[in-house]
Design a protein around this motif. Structure first.
Motif, PDB file in Angstrom:
ATOM      1  N   TYR A 159      24.315  -4.014   2.408  1.00  0.00           N
ATOM      2  CA  TYR A 159      24.141  -4.274   0.981  1.00  0.00           C
ATOM      3  C   TYR A 159      24.846  -3.182   0.197  1.00  0.00           C
ATOM      4  O   TYR A 159      25.514  -3.426  -0.772  1.00  0.00           O
ATOM      5  CB  TYR A 159      22.663  -4.252   0.599  1.00  0.00           C
ATOM      6  N   GLU A 160      24.621  -1.928   0.645  1.00  0.00           N
ATOM      7  CA  GLU A 160      25.221  -0.800  -0.045  1.00  0.00           C
ATOM      8  C   GLU A 160      26.043  -0.008   0.968  1.00  0.00           C
ATOM      9  O   GLU A 160      26.766  -0.612   1.726  1.00  0.00           O
ATOM     10  CB  GLU A 160      24.134   0.029  -0.717  1.00  0.00           C
ATOM     11  N   GLY A 206      15.875  -5.438   9.417  1.00  0.00           N
ATOM     12  CA  GLY A 206      17.003  -6.328   9.146  1.00  0.00           C
ATOM     13  C   GLY A 206      16.762  -7.781   9.520  1.00  0.00           C
ATOM     14  O   GLY A 206      17.698  -8.569   9.547  1.00  0.00           O
ATOM     15  N   SER A 258      15.064 -10.233   7.875  1.00  0.00           N
ATOM     16  CA  SER A 258      15.312 -11.172   6.778  1.00  0.00           C
ATOM     17  C   SER A 258      16.797 -11.304   6.503  1.00  0.00           C
ATOM     18  O   SER A 258      17.304 -12.398   6.261  1.00  0.00           O
ATOM     19  CB  SER A 258      14.617 -10.697   5.507  1.00  0.00           C
ATOM     20  N   THR A 259      17.479 -10.163   6.547  1.00  0.00           N
ATOM     21  CA  THR A 259      18.920 -10.181   6.323  1.00  0.00           C
ATOM     22  C   THR A 259      19.609 -11.069   7.346  1.00  0.00           C
ATOM     23  O   THR A 259      20.482 -11.867   7.002  1.00  0.00           O
ATOM     24  CB  THR A 259      19.463  -8.742   6.411  1.00  0.00           C
ATOM     25  N   ASN A 309      18.636 -10.055  -8.882  1.00  0.00           N
ATOM     26  CA  ASN A 309      18.648 -10.278  -7.428  1.00  0.00           C
ATOM     27  C   ASN A 309      17.835 -11.511  -7.057  1.00  0.00           C
ATOM     28  O   ASN A 309      18.267 -12.324  -6.234  1.00  0.00           O
ATOM     29  CB  ASN A 309      18.076  -9.068  -6.691  1.00  0.00           C
TER      30      ASN A 309
HETATM   31  N1  LIG Z   1      18.902  -6.887  -1.893  1.00  0.00           N
HETATM   32  C1  LIG Z   1      18.970  -5.734  -1.218  1.00  0.00           C
HETATM   33  N2  LIG Z   1      19.711  -4.711  -1.687  1.00  0.00           N
HETATM   34  C2  LIG Z   1      19.801  -3.553  -1.019  1.00  0.00           C
HETATM   35  N3  LIG Z   1      19.195  -3.292   0.145  1.00  0.00           N
HETATM   36  C3  LIG Z   1      18.436  -4.256   0.686  1.00  0.00           C
HETATM   37  C4  LIG Z   1      18.285  -5.529   0.038  1.00  0.00           C
HETATM   38  N4  LIG Z   1      17.473  -6.292   0.809  1.00  0.00           N
HETATM   39  C5  LIG Z   1      17.142  -5.541   1.883  1.00  0.00           C
HETATM   40  N5  LIG Z   1      17.715  -4.320   1.821  1.00  0.00           N
HETATM   41  C6  LIG Z   1      17.605  -3.257   2.836  1.00  0.00           C
HETATM   42  O1  LIG Z   1      18.066  -3.756   4.081  1.00  0.00           O
HETATM   43  C7  LIG Z   1      17.255  -3.316   5.140  1.00  0.00           C
HETATM   44  C8  LIG Z   1      16.766  -4.500   5.950  1.00  0.00           C
HETATM   45  O2  LIG Z   1      15.914  -5.279   5.143  1.00  0.00           O
HETATM   46  P1  LIG Z   1      15.262  -6.636   5.612  1.00  0.00           P
HETATM   47  O3  LIG Z   1      16.316  -7.480   6.205  1.00  0.00           O
HETATM   48  O4  LIG Z   1      14.511  -7.196   4.445  1.00  0.00           O
HETATM   49  O5  LIG Z   1      14.259  -6.145   6.756  1.00  0.00           O
HETATM   50  P2  LIG Z   1      12.971  -6.848   7.366  1.00  0.00           P
HETATM   51  O6  LIG Z   1      12.969  -8.277   6.928  1.00  0.00           O
HETATM   52  O7  LIG Z   1      13.127  -6.662   8.831  1.00  0.00           O
HETATM   53  O8  LIG Z   1      11.775  -6.117   6.853  1.00  0.00           O
HETATM   54  C9  LIG Z   1      16.151  -2.492   4.538  1.00  0.00           C
HETATM   55  O9  LIG Z   1      16.481  -1.140   4.704  1.00  0.00           O
HETATM   56  C10 LIG Z   1      16.169  -2.885   3.073  1.00  0.00           C
HETATM   57  O10 LIG Z   1      15.789  -1.786   2.280  1.00  0.00           O
END
Ligand SMILES: Nc1ncnc2c1ncn2[C@@H]1O[C@H](COP(=O)(O)OP(=O)(O)O)[C@@H](O)[C@H]1O
Ligand SMILES: [Mg+2]
Lengths: 288, 257
Positions: free
Chosen positions: A26-27, A54, A56-57, B166
Motif C-alpha cells: 500500500y505504501e 496480509g 485480507s489484502t 478509502n
Molecule cells: N488501505 C490500507 N492502506 C495502508 N495500509 C494498509 C491498508 N490496508 C491494510 N494495510 C496494512 O497492510 C497490512 C496487512 O493488512 P491486512 O491484509 O488487512 O491483514 P489481515 O487481514 O491479515 O489482518 C497491515 O500491516 C495493514 O496495516
C-alpha cells in the motif's frame, strides 16, 4: 442443493485460481511478499495468520479489487485484472470483513437476490435459490425484515447468503465467522461444505478464528505471517503438530487440546466428531 | 483502477500524518504554522511569478528533508492532473478568442501565476499535515485559544475524510463484484448510486458512533480546560526558523508590492 444456473459456464475450470509470485504494497513496505499458491476445484483453503499478516489484502488481490505491483492472479486461466466485470461477478463470491459495506436494500430478501437480479435471472429461480440459502443459514425469518436493524452476526449471515446465492466457482471469505456464535459457525461451515461437495465450489477462508480448524478438519491450510506464507499443508497435520500455529500467535482449538489430554485419537474421524459434538454442546450452553 | 479511484486514493493521502523523521517533523507545530501562514500570505499578495516559483522551490527543498521524493512528486502529479484540463481549455479559449500575441502572452502569464499560487498553498498545507502529529495540531489550536473540543473535532474530521475515501473505493469494488453497473437505464443508475452511498453513510455513522462513545467514556469534554502530559519544547531552531520565515516574507513583500 439447487444446481448452478446456466449463467455460469458449468464446465468448471481447474485450477480455479492461481496466484503467481505476487508482491503487493500500500505504501513503502510490501505487505505481501512473493506469495504463490493455487486453489484447485473442490479445495477448501483456510488462510490463517495473526492480525496484519496480509490475509485480507490477499483476498482482495484474488478478487481483482487490488492490483499487485508484481506478479499475476489468474481466475480460470484468465488474468483477473483483465476480466470483464460480468465474468468476475459470475465466477467470484466475495465476503468482505465489514458486512455494512454491502447493505443498501430495504429488505433482506432484496439484498440477497441483488447479484442474481444483476445477472438477469428469472424471479422464480431467484426465489428458490434465496429460500434455499436462507434456510441453510437460518435466516428465513429475517427475509422480510429491514437489513438495517440486524445485529452484527445476522448482518454477516445475510452478506454470506448474498455472496453464495449465485453459486460462484470461487468463494472468497474474509473473517466470515466474526460475530457468529458457535452454532451459527457450524451452520456456516455446513453450507460451505455442501457448496464444496455438491457443486465443487472452491473456497478460500481468511481468518484467525481457530474454532474453524476444529470444524473443518479436512481443509487445506496456509499460514501467513508478515506477508509471507510460512506453512502450507492440511488442517489435520497442523493440529497434530501445532508448533507452527503457536509460533505465529495462533493457538489450537480447545477440542483438540481436550482430546489430547484425554488421550482420544482425534485423527480417528468418528471419535473426533463425537468429541466435537460434546464440546460444541458445552460451548453452546456456555454461550447461552 | 479507474480515474475516480486514483483521485480518491490521492485525496485520501493528503491530510494524513506520515512523516516522523527529519527536520520538519522535529520542528515545533507553531513554527510550521508560521511557515504555513507566511506562505499563504505570500501566495495571495505576491504577483511576481519568479518570487512565487522561488517560494515553491524553497518549500520543496524543505519538504524533501522529511518527506520522501516519491510522495512529493505524487502530490505534484495529482495537482497537475487536477489543473491540467482547466489550463488546457483556457489556453485554447484564449488562442481562439484573442488575436494579439501580446494579450496571449499576458494571459498565459496570469494563468501561470494563478497556478503557482495554487501550488504554493497546496504544498504548504500538505507539508503541514504530513509532518505534524494530529494531537499536536489539536494542542496548537488549543494554545491559540480554540477550545480543545473543537480542535480535536477538526483533527478527527480530517482523519475521517481519508478513511472515508478509502471506504468509498472498497464499497465501489464490492458492489461491482456483486454485479452493479450491468444494467444501464435511468432507474438502475440511481440504484447504483444508492448501492454505494448508503453503505458509505452507514459505515461512516458507525465509525463516528464508535469514536463518540470511546471519547465519552474517557471523559472527553467533561471539563473546559485540560492538561497535557506531553508538551513539545520550543527549541532554539524553532526561534531561528520562525524569525527567518517572517523576515524573508516581509522582505519579499516589500520588494514585491
Ligand atoms: N488501505 C490500507 N492502506 C495502508 N495500509 C494498509 C491498508 N490496508 C491494510 N494495510 C496494512 O497492510 C497490512 C496487512 O493488512 P491486512 O491484509 O488487512 O491483514 P489481515 O487481514 O491479515 O489482518 C497491515 O500491516 C495493514 O496495516
Ligand atoms: Mg483482515
Amino acid at each position: 442443493m439447487i444446481s448452478r444456473g446456466d449463467y455460469v459456464d458449468s464446465d468448471v475450470c481447474d485450477p480455479v485460481a492461481v496466484v503467481d509470485s505476487v508482491w503487493f504494497r500500500y505504501e513503502e513496505d510490501y505487505v505481501l511478499k512473493n506469495i504463490a499458491f493455487e486453489v484447485l476445484r473442490k479445495d477448501i483453503v483456510v488462510v490463517m495468520g495473526p492480525n496484519g499478516s496480509g490475509k485480507s489484502t490477499l483476498l482482495k488481490i484474488l478478487a481483482g479489487i487490488l492490483k499487485p505491483q508484481r506478479g499475476e492472479v489468474y481466475i480460470c486461466g484468465k488474468n483477473v485484472n483483465e476480466m470483464q466485470s460480468t465474468d468476475l461477478t459470475k465466477y467470484i463470491g466475495f465476503v468482505h470483513q465489514n458486512p455494512w459495506f454491502y447493505i443498501f436494500n430495504l429488505k433482506v430478501y432484496d439484498e440477497i437476490s441483488f447479484t442474481l437480479r444483476n445477472l438477469g435471472v428469472n424471479e422464480n429461480i431467484i426465489a428458490e435459490n434465496v429460500l434455499e440459502i436462507a434456510t441453510e443459514l437460518d435466516i428465513v425469518d429475517l427475509l422480510d425484515k429491514s437489513p438495517f436493524t440486524l445485529s452484527e452476526g445476522e448482518a454477516r449471515r445475510v452478506v454470506i447468503a448474498s455472496a453464495v446465492v449465485h453459486k460462484p466457482l470461487l468463494l472468497l471469505m474474509d473473517e466470515p465467522t466474526a460475530g457468529l456464535d458457535y452454532n451459527n459457525k457450524k451452520k456456516f461451515i455446513g453450507i460451505i461444505r455442501r457448496l464444496n461437495k455438491v457443486l465443487g465450489t472452491a473456497i478460500v477462508i481468511a481468518t484467525h478464528d481457530i474454532d474453524i480448524l476444529a470444524i473443518l478438519g479436512e481443509a487445506k491450510i496456509v499460514v501467513m505471517n508478515r506477508g509471507e506464507i510460512v506453512y502450507r499443508g492440511y488442517v489435520g497435520d497442523i493440529l497434530s503438530n501445532p508448533k507452527i500455529l503457536i509460533e505465529n500467535s495462533l493457538s489450537i482449538p480447545v477440542e483438540i487440546e481436550i482430546a489430547k489430554m484425554l488421550g482420544i485419537n482425534w485423527r480417528n474421524l468418528e471419535n473426533f466428531n463425537n468429541l466435537i459434538a460434546e464440546v460444541g454442546k458445552i460451548k453452546g450452553s456456555l454461550c447461552r | 483502477m479507474s480515474l475516480t479511484n486514483i483521485y480518491l486514493k490521492i485525496f485520501s493521502q493528503i491530510f494524513v500524518y506520515h512523516s516522523e523523521e527529519g527536520f520538519l517533523a522535529k520542528l515545533h507545530p507553531s513554527s510550521k504554522t508560521v511557515l504555513l501562514f507566511v506562505c499563504t500570505v505570500l501566495a495571495i499578495l505576491c504577483t511576481r511569478v519568479e518570487v512565487l516559483l522561488l517560494t515553491l522551490a524553497t518549500l520543496i527543498i524543505l519538504a524533501s528533508t522529511s518527506i520522501n521524493l516519491k510522495r512529493i512528486s505524487s502530490i505534484f502529479i495529482s495537482l497537475a492532473m487536477f489543473i491540467a484540463p482547466m489550463v488546457f481549455f483556457m489556453i485554447i479559449y484564449i488562442a481562439i478568442s484573442c488575436r494579439s500575441l501580446y494579450r496571449l502572452a499576458e494571459t498565459t502569464l496570469s494563468i501561470t501565476i494563478a497556478m503557482s499560487r495554487l501550488a504554493v498553498i497546496s504544498i504548504a498545507f500538505y507539508i503541514f499535515f504530513a509532518t505534524t502529529k494530529p494531537q499536536s495540531i489539536a494542542r496548537a489550536l488549543n494554545k491559540l485559544g480554540i477550545p480543545y473540543k473543537y480542535g480535536y473535532g477538526f483533527v478527527i474530521s480530517l482523519r475521517l475524510l481519508s478513511i472515508l475515501s478509502n471506504d468509498l473505493i472498497e464499497i465501489m469494488s464490492i458492489q461491482k463484484l456483486r454485479g452493479l453497473n450491468i444494467g444501464n437505464n435511468f432507474l438502475n443508475k440511481i440504484k447504483n448510486y444508492l448501492a454505494v452511498f448508503i453503505p458509505l453513510a452507514i459505515s461512516t455513522l458507525n465509525r463516528v458512533d464508535e469514536i463518540t462513545v470511546s471519547l465519552e467514556v474517557k471523559g472527553f469534554g467533561l471539563k473546559d480546560k485540560r492538561s497535557y502530559l506531553y508538551v513539545e519544547p520550543f527549541r532554539f531552531t524553532d526561534t531561528i526558523f520562525s524569525s527567518l520565515c517572517i523576515a524573508l516574507a516581509i522582505a519579499t513583500l516589500y520588494f514585491c508590492i
